[in-house]
Write a protein that holds these residues in place. Structure first.
Motif, short mmCIF file in Angstrom:
data_model
loop_
_atom_site.label_atom_id
_atom_site.label_comp_id
_atom_site.label_asym_id
_atom_site.label_seq_id
_atom_site.Cartn_x
_atom_site.Cartn_y
_atom_site.Cartn_z
N TRP A 338 10.57 10.75 3.53
CA TRP A 338 9.55 9.86 2.72
C TRP A 338 8.32 10.90 2.15
O TRP A 338 7.85 10.39 0.99
CB TRP A 338 9.08 8.87 3.37
CG TRP A 338 7.97 9.25 4.43
CD1 TRP A 338 6.66 9.40 4.30
CD2 TRP A 338 8.05 9.30 6.01
NE1 TRP A 338 6.01 9.82 5.58
CE2 TRP A 338 7.01 9.51 6.33
CE3 TRP A 338 9.43 9.15 6.79
CZ2 TRP A 338 6.97 9.90 8.00
CZ3 TRP A 338 9.05 9.32 7.93
CH2 TRP A 338 7.84 9.82 8.47
N LEU A 378 -0.02 6.27 -0.81
CA LEU A 378 1.22 5.61 -0.09
C LEU A 378 2.32 6.35 -0.24
O LEU A 378 2.58 6.80 -1.55
CB LEU A 378 1.41 4.17 -0.61
CG LEU A 378 0.54 2.89 -0.16
CD1 LEU A 378 0.98 1.76 -0.96
CD2 LEU A 378 0.54 2.94 1.41
N SER A 380 6.36 5.81 0.79
CA SER A 380 7.22 4.59 1.41
C SER A 380 8.75 4.87 1.22
O SER A 380 9.22 5.31 0.11
CB SER A 380 6.74 3.25 0.90
OG SER A 380 5.44 2.99 1.51
N VAL A 401 9.49 -2.30 9.66
CA VAL A 401 8.79 -1.28 8.89
C VAL A 401 7.81 -0.77 9.92
O VAL A 401 6.93 -1.36 10.60
CB VAL A 401 8.15 -1.74 7.77
CG1 VAL A 401 7.52 -0.55 7.12
CG2 VAL A 401 9.06 -2.28 6.68
N VAL A 429 6.21 3.15 6.15
CA VAL A 429 5.09 3.46 5.15
C VAL A 429 4.15 4.61 5.65
O VAL A 429 3.51 4.25 6.89
CB VAL A 429 4.29 1.95 5.32
CG1 VAL A 429 3.15 2.17 4.23
CG2 VAL A 429 5.38 1.10 4.46
N LEU A 456 2.45 -3.22 -1.39
CA LEU A 456 3.69 -2.81 -1.08
C LEU A 456 4.79 -4.13 -1.30
O LEU A 456 5.71 -4.05 -1.74
CB LEU A 456 4.03 -2.78 0.53
CG LEU A 456 3.34 -1.25 0.86
CD1 LEU A 456 3.43 -1.22 2.58
CD2 LEU A 456 4.12 -0.37 0.53
#
Length: 774
Positions: A338, A378, A380, A401, A429, A456
């Motif tokens: 990520w 962020l 994600s 998550v 995340v 989100l």
């Protein structure tokens, strides 16, 4: 050669799996009880060969060599020799088993505590409220003891980020050839756990300052000197508090360290039992970085087990930016994809990562990989699996998550990071805005989590909207599998329910069977003068198209949405209430607007009761159904149906209440009835009730008409109650019909008498007609 020497050589040859020359095995004299088969050219002797030693001890003298005949006549093998053979056999068996067990096992590298103290140690007191604060940190700050390892790995990662920054800046660093990796070692026998890094290390003054003051963060000060914020992105957290979490599991800790600016082999060793004081002295040899030696408490010895520690690393620290090894074997082989640019991650990488975090074997149906710096930082990745387990009655699943900060796990299956309805989504995340000290264990900043969740959730909904537009067939497959979650979102997520409602799909009276449409598309197709969105909840399309509530809308070509989930759709539509300023209205409501068209108006024309007649009929009907009906009104919305129930309670709600508490389920309330006074059934019932002998049949018929309306409204819970009434009505109707037929026949026979002979001869021609030849 003596017998012990012979046995020693034979057993040694077996363990080494080598062949022994015959000269090394041939004794000067025949040994009683030893099989000749054991001594042959280039033989390899193994444990099973000793089996023959004791067996041959009882062989007949004729089977032995001539010179051994006298010795073989002994009743048993010499006890001392037998004991020696058995001991060697047992030792050989044990060695072979151990060799098999360790044949395929990876090599274990144990880090030793082999540094030596040089000179005298200096004792100092902690500069904080020592005993009290240590007690809070070690026993109360963290709910799980295993968190200490995550904290120490985080600190090691910080230290190596710092030294890497110095190297990239061109500064001189000692031991520059060291690999930037984290090494962890456990010794189950000594009950010791060691973690070592090749990071920035600490000088004597830094050891005193960083470890002597609980809660002091060298990371915080280091980040301040970096002008470029992006260079501080990989710094994990506060050293002081995290380090002292190690006292949760240790009764003594040693910290060997040497700063990056120091030269030579000497470094420093910091030691404490957490009682309020610590010592610092010189030690050698110490390499750049930090080495923490933990002597585990008796109740925490499970942290000296390799598998336990490996599981903790994979759970909490699998994605740190440096390689981690445990007893010399790599642990964190899955990378934090990520943190990479979305266009650099391949579908195969996504599949492998999804399977790792979700412990699944399928491939993700949808993948959402995004990063943003505004309004929050962020990174994600969200995955939608191919299926879910809740539909099999496996219970409500947990959030899928996990929350990270700079690749360090803050909370697995983090509640609140996405709303409950999105629990089917798997992923990670990573936010740099999440505090990294206490909040790593207790997410106290709920306002921040709510902000993260808002960003989100909106991004996830927009992603689904785009997929529905770009890949409608694939989205239809997704909707079939996960629609209950979206409907739950409409009912529970009041902030985003209208956006979620755009994701709903249903059939329509203006689309072919099997083709889905949306509320957005319905609104775009609405007539200019139409103020409401009409819908009907039924089990299937056949039910919808044949529903009496749909008659007038079908005749006037007014679009109606068809929903088929009778368990949930009532709740969904009630909670949604309106969409884009248009009120959602079920066509089962009495206030549903009546569409107009010439064809429909013509279809309603016909004989009807006068107002006085209908008033009398309605009062009679209310009297018959006194416990079931509140009002009876005339309607012109029906053409082929005599009666409907309007404004009734939700059939889904009734079923739910009955399943939850069957004994206390509320009774069916009185209903509002609309009658089609032009329908033949209503007119015939009205005539029957006025006849002297037809009132009882009329009463049974109107009750049946009412029950039929309950069935069409989905409110009749047990239709078996109708069977006796239907049978009774059939009996009466058929009896009346048969009597009528018999009367008609008798009257016909009396009016035209026929000669019996003529009646019996069907081939006789009439008098005025000549017979036909056959």
């Amino acid at each position: 050669m003596s017998l012990p020497s012979l046995l020693h050589q034979a057993v040694g040859a077996s363990v080494r799996s080598t062949r022994v020359p015959v000269t090394a095995l041939r004794p000067t004299a025949v040994v009683p009880g030893v099989s000749p088969r054991m001594i042959h050219s280039h033989a390899t002797i193994r444990s099973e060969d000793f089996k023959d030693v004791t067996e041959t001890a009882t062989e007949e003298p004729a089977a032995a060599a001539p010179k051994a005949k006298k010795a073989s006549k002994k009743a048993a093998l010499d006890p001392e020799l037998e004991q020696m053979i058995n001991e060697e056999k047992n030792r050989l068996d044990s060695d072979e088993k151990e060799a098999v067990a360790t044949k395929d096992a990876p090599a274990q590298v144990i880090i030793e505590d082999n540094e030596k103290t040089v000179g005298e140690a200096e004792t100092s007191d902690f500069q904080a409220e020592t005993k009290k604060i240590l007690d809070i940190v070690a026993r109360s700050l963290y709910s799980d003891k295993e968190i200490f390892l995550r904290e120490l790995v985080s600190n090691a990662s910080d230290a190596m980020e710092k030294v890497r920054h110095q190297m990239m800046s061109g500064k001189n660093v000692c031991d520059s050839d060291l690999d930037l990796k984290i090494q962890i070692s456990v010794d189950d026998k000594k009950k010791i756990l060691i973690i070592q890094d090749a990071g920035i290390g600490m000088t004597k003054e830094e050891l005193t300052r960083n470890l002597g003051r609980i809660g002091f963060s060298g990371t915080g000060e280091f980040a301040k000197i970096l002008e470029d914020k992006s260079k501080a992105d990989n710094l994990i957290g506060q050293f002081g508090v995290g380090f002292y979490s190690a006292f949760m599991v240790s009764n003594k800790i040693k910290v060997y360290s040497k700063g990056a600016s120091e030269s030579g082999e000497r470094g420093w060793v910091w030691e404490s039992d957490g009682s309020g004081t610590f010592t610092i002295s010189q030690a050698e040899p110490v390499q750049r970085g930090t080495k923490i030696v933990m002597y585990l408490r008796q109740d925490c010895e499970e942290f000296a087990v390799k598998q336990t520690v490996e599981n903790i690393i994979k759970t909490h620290s699998n994605f740190v930016g440096f390689d981690i090894s445990l007893n010399g074997n790599p642990v964190n082989t899955v990378k934090a994809i990520w943190t990479q640019k979305p266009n650099t991650v391949t579908p195969q990488m996504h599949k492998e990562f999804y399977q790792f975090i979700s412990k699944a074997y399928d491939a993700p149906m949808f993948t959402l990989h995004f990063e943003t710096d505004m309004p929050l930082s962020l990174r994600s990745i969200f995955y939608v699996p191919e299926t879910h387990m809740e539909k099999y009655g496996m219970g409500r699943s947990e959030s899928g998550v996990s929350l990270f900060s700079r690749k360090i796990l803050i909370q697995a299956k983090c509640k609140g990071i996405l709303p409950e309805w999105a629990r089917f989504v798997k992923g990670v995340v990573d936010s740099e805005d999440v505090p990294l000290n206490l909040s790593r264990e207790h997410l106290q900043d709920s306002a921040l989590i709510k902000r993260l969740s808002g960003v989100l959730t909106r991004r996830l909904i927009k992603f689904f909207e785009k997929q529905a537009k770009d890949e409608p067939d694939k989205y239809a497959k997704f909707y079939t599998e996960f629609s209950p979650y979206l409907k739950e979102g409409v009912c529970t997520d009041y902030v985003n329910k209208e956006e979620i409602s755009k994701l709903l799909r249903m059939e329509s009276s203006h689309t072919p069977a099997g083709r889905l449409t949306s509320l957005v598309e319905y609104v775009n197709r609405m007539k200019e003068d139409q103020k409401e969105i009409y819908y009907l909840i039924v089990p299937s399309r056949d039910y919808a198209e044949n529903s009496p509530y749909f008659e007038s809308f079908k005749a006037s070509d007014t679009e109606v949405l068809f929903f088929y989930d009778t368990r949930m759709d009532d709740f969904v539509m009630s909670n949604l209430a309106d969409f884009k300023g248009k009120k959602l209205k079920t066509i089962e409501a009495s206030s549903a607007s009546q569409p107009t068209s010439k064809e429909y108006e013509n279809s309603k024309k016909g004989d009807s009761m006068t107002p006085e007649e209908f008033k009398t009929f309605s009062m009679w009907m209310k009297d018959v159904l006194v416990d079931q009906v509140t009002t009876v009104t005339e309607t012109d919305r029906l053409t082929t149906t005599p009666c409907i129930i309007v404004d009734h309670e939700s059939a889904s709600f009734r079923r739910m209440m009955k399943s939850v508490d069957p004994k206390n389920a509320p009774a069916l309330p009185k209903q509002q009835v609309q009658l089609n006074a032009k329908h033949p059934i209503i007119k015939h019932i009205n005539k029957l009730r006025l006849a002297d002998s037809g009132d009882e049949l009329a009463r049974e018929a109107i009750v049946q008409v009412f029950d039929n309306a309950l069935i069409q409204a989905g409110l009749l819970e047990d239709s078996r109650s109708m069977v006796p009434r239907i049978n009774k009505m059939l009996e009466k109707i058929l009896a009346q019909k048969s009597d009528t037929v018999a009367d008609v026949k008798i009257a016909a026979d009396a009016a035209e008498p026929v000669d019996p002979v003529e009646r019996a001869d069907p081939f006789k021609a009439p008098a005025d007609e000549k017979p036909k030849e056959l």
